[in-house]
Design an enzyme around this catalytic site. Structure first.
Site, mmCIF file in Angstrom:
data_model
loop_
_atom_site.group_PDB
_atom_site.id
_atom_site.type_symbol
_atom_site.label_atom_id
_atom_site.label_comp_id
_atom_site.label_asym_id
_atom_site.label_seq_id
_atom_site.Cartn_x
_atom_site.Cartn_y
_atom_site.Cartn_z
ATOM 1 N NE ARG A 1 -3.984 -1.045 10.247
ATOM 2 C CZ ARG A 1 -3.141 -0.697 9.445
ATOM 3 N NH1 ARG A 1 -2.888 0.449 9.016
ATOM 4 N NH2 ARG A 1 -2.005 -1.365 9.380
ATOM 5 C CE LYS B 1 -2.200 -0.950 3.808
ATOM 6 N NZ LYS B 1 -1.734 -2.264 4.324
ATOM 7 N NE ARG C 1 2.047 -4.961 11.256
ATOM 8 C CZ ARG C 1 3.209 -5.110 10.504
ATOM 9 N NH1 ARG C 1 4.196 -5.834 10.843
ATOM 10 N NH2 ARG C 1 3.324 -4.202 9.394
ATOM 11 N NE ARG D 1 7.464 -3.619 6.025
ATOM 12 C CZ ARG D 1 6.285 -3.516 6.116
ATOM 13 N NH1 ARG D 1 5.661 -2.492 5.363
ATOM 14 N NH2 ARG D 1 5.383 -3.726 7.182
ATOM 15 N NE ARG E 1 6.766 -0.973 9.630
ATOM 16 C CZ ARG E 1 5.641 -0.895 9.233
ATOM 17 N NH1 ARG E 1 5.659 -0.310 8.382
ATOM 18 N NH2 ARG E 1 4.571 -1.278 9.863
#
Ligand code: AMP
Length: 191
Positions: free
Chosen positions: A90, A15, A146, A129, A135
């Site tokens: 969300r 996204k 998540r 990632r 992160r």
């Protein structure tokens, strides 16, 4: 009047990557609640300290907080050609609040794009990632949460949008360029 797009999809579906590409090509303003929250964490604000705990566990930050952040950012960009909502809404409460905020500007959501990616590919992407960006919520445990939040709350807002108009599914398994092309094929004729 602005043109407003929701980029919808699970964590690591692409996204943010696509929102940034479309933002720079079309002059829309990307509004990512994840980026806004990470900025608060980096600044060490009180909100950031509280949000970090929730984010690191892969939970959802409260509706009031993210709705407030979106409203502030929309107000700060009165002349935007349109907004790309990335990672927001969300929950159903967020989706309804967004509609109200847009209605105040005589606007609405014009396009909902759903980025569709296989579960296994999401896990692989998060691993990559994690190594690249570091992160703190790109861990196996947080990702599991998540994905659970996505299944239990976020995916449930799709029907809310489907009754308002078509939700366009994008094959998010393809290359970045291919995904951008799919988005532009839908967006181009509508602008
Ligand atoms: P993202 O960068 O969109 O994956 O967001 C990272 C984390 O920020 C999420 O796992 C949530 O903890 C939090 N977050 C971002 N956007 C929202 C939202 N719209 N509602 C609740 N929590 C959010």
């Amino acid at each position: 009047m602005g043109y407003n797009i929701v980029f919808f999809g699970p964590p690591a579906a692409g996204k943010g990557t696509q929102a940034k590409i479309i933002e720079s090509k079309y002059g829309f303003k990307q509004l990512s609640t994840g980026d806004m929250l990470r900025a608060q964490v980096a600044e060490g604000t009180e909100l950031g300290v509280r949000a970090k705990k929730i984010m690191d566990a892969g939970g959802l930050v409260s509706d009031d907080i993210v709705i407030g952040m979106i409203e502030d950012n929309m107000n700060r960009n009165p002349d935007a050609k349109g907004f790309i909502f990335d990672g927001f809404p969300r929950t159903n409460a967020q989706a309804q609040a967004l509609d109200l905020m847009l209605a105040k500007r005589d606007e609405k959501i014009d396009l909902v794009l759903e980025l569709d990616v296989d579960y296994n590919a999401l896990i692989e992407r998060v691993e990559i990632r994690a190594a690249k960006e570091g992160r703190s919520d790109d861990t196996v445990e947080a990702l599991k949460n998540r994905l659970d939040q996505y299944r239990d709350y976020s995916s449930l807002i799709l029907p809310y949008y489907q009754i308002q108009g078509p939700v366009h599914k994008i094959d998010g398994m393809k290359s970045i360029d291919d995904v951008t092309q799919q988005i532009e094929n839908i967006l181009g004729p509508l602008l």
